[in-house]
Design an enzyme around this catalytic site. Structure first.
Site, PDB file in Angstrom:
ATOM      1  N   ILE A  19      70.608  54.076  48.435  1.00  0.00           N
ATOM      2  CA  ILE A  19      70.388  52.647  48.192  1.00  0.00           C
ATOM      3  C   ILE A  19      70.363  52.346  46.697  1.00  0.00           C
ATOM      4  CG2 ILE A  19      68.684  50.789  48.410  1.00  0.00           C
ATOM      5  CD1 ILE A  19      67.970  51.957  51.164  1.00  0.00           C
ATOM      6  N   ASN A  91      62.901  50.886  42.968  1.00  0.00           N
ATOM      7  CA  ASN A  91      63.492  51.496  44.161  1.00  0.00           C
ATOM      8  C   ASN A  91      63.029  52.928  44.403  1.00  0.00           C
ATOM      9  OD1 ASN A  91      65.643  51.756  46.323  1.00  0.00           O
ATOM     10  ND2 ASN A  91      66.338  53.318  44.881  1.00  0.00           N
ATOM     11  N   TYR A 154      53.882  57.151  53.607  1.00  0.00           N
ATOM     12  CA  TYR A 154      55.051  56.333  53.279  1.00  0.00           C
ATOM     13  C   TYR A 154      54.865  54.897  53.756  1.00  0.00           C
ATOM     14  CZ  TYR A 154      59.926  54.721  53.423  1.00  0.00           C
ATOM     15  OH  TYR A 154      61.090  54.007  53.260  1.00  0.00           O
ATOM     16  N   LYS A 158      54.358  51.474  51.420  1.00  0.00           N
ATOM     17  CA  LYS A 158      55.400  50.443  51.474  1.00  0.00           C
ATOM     18  C   LYS A 158      54.771  49.094  51.828  1.00  0.00           C
ATOM     19  CE  LYS A 158      59.147  52.711  50.424  1.00  0.00           C
ATOM     20  NZ  LYS A 158      59.790  52.475  49.091  1.00  0.00           N
ATOM     21  N   ILE A 187      68.678  53.032  57.348  1.00  0.00           N
ATOM     22  CA  ILE A 187      69.897  53.038  56.542  1.00  0.00           C
ATOM     23  C   ILE A 187      70.436  54.466  56.487  1.00  0.00           C
ATOM     24  CG2 ILE A 187      70.913  52.469  54.320  1.00  0.00           C
ATOM     25  CD1 ILE A 187      69.690  50.057  55.797  1.00  0.00           C
TER      26      ILE A 187
END
Length: 254
Positions: A19, A91, A154, A158, A187
């Site tokens: 990404i 990111n 995680y 987030k 993704i």
């Protein structure tokens, strides 16, 4: 649509692959100047070479964003190389997929604290440029919903990124700085998490695939388009929001 990014200075953390790489390339296609960092030098240099082909300024540096001093050095170098900074994209991820202390430390230091520190340092530069945009890359997992069993560290951090972006959006509005989140769903790309999951547990991959109405995984480029839009003049009245990029995978109304 004219996005108004030509000649703008853009900083992307975790920008060498997946990404992050797609985000950097999308900005370069808009003729924005790009600074990127990552821990691995080989993919970093490959991506930097791709960006230079667009004829824009490129600053690439190996950096562990969990180190405050290393992050500051990268950001300062980026500003010097680009001349001015208009956009920051946070990111980088520690991919804290376990529930052990190491996973929590990685998620806290890389996903959250690095984003907080980078935003804090870059804010005066954005203000000096007449305003700008900060985009956090969160996730539908944690950022928008809980899903058991989920990678606790995680997902939790987030979610914290979403909260931080909303608070920062309100605090920085008077400085003409917009702050938003992009929340990617699943993704898939070569060398990514989902490629690894498919190889180790095709049943898990297929179960998640079946949860997506379009019956396919998303691409890094589809996330990058959303990030570039939120950073652009075309999104001038959008701040404090979370944009899911997931093909309908997240089913909630909000």
């Amino acid at each position: 649509m004219e996005l108004g990014l030509r000649g703008k200075g853009v900083i992307v953390t975790g920008g060498s692959r997946g990404i992050g790489r797609a985000i950097c390339l999308a900005f370069a296609r808009e003729r924005a100047h790009v600074a990127l960092c990552a821990r691995g030098s080989a993919p970093l240099e490959r991506t930097a070479s791709e960006l230079r082909a667009f004829g824009v300024k490129v600053h690439a540096a190996s950096c562990d964003v969990a180190s405050e001093s290393a992050l500051d050095a990268f950001l300062d170098g980026a500003r010097a190389a680009l001349g001015a900074v208009h956009v920051l994209v946070n990111n980088a991820s520690g991919f804290g997929y376990g529930d052990d202390d190491a996973s929590w430390r990685a998620a806290i230091e890389i996903d959250l604290l690095a984003s907080v520190r980078a935003s804090r340092r870059v804010t005066p530069w954005l203000e000096a440029s007449g305003g700008g945009a900060i985009v956090h890359v969160s996730s539908t997992l944690g950022g928008l919903e809980a899903d058991h069993p989920a990678p606790a560290a995680y997902a939790t951090l987030k979610g914290a990124l979403v909260s931080h972006s909303k608070l920062l959006a309100l605090a920085l509005a008077e400085k003409r700085i917009r702050v938003n989140c992009v929340a990617p769903g699943s993704i898939d790309f070569p060398g990514g998490v989902w490629e690894s999951i498919k190889a180790s547990s095709d049943a898990t991959y297929q179960r998640v695939l079946a949860s997506i109405p379009w019956r396919r995984m998303g691409t890094p480029e589809e996330v990058a388009h959303a990030v570039v839009f939120l950073a652009s003049d075309a999104a001038s009245w959008i701040t404090g929001t979370v944009l899911a990029v997931d093909g309908g995978q997240h089913k909630g109304n909000l």
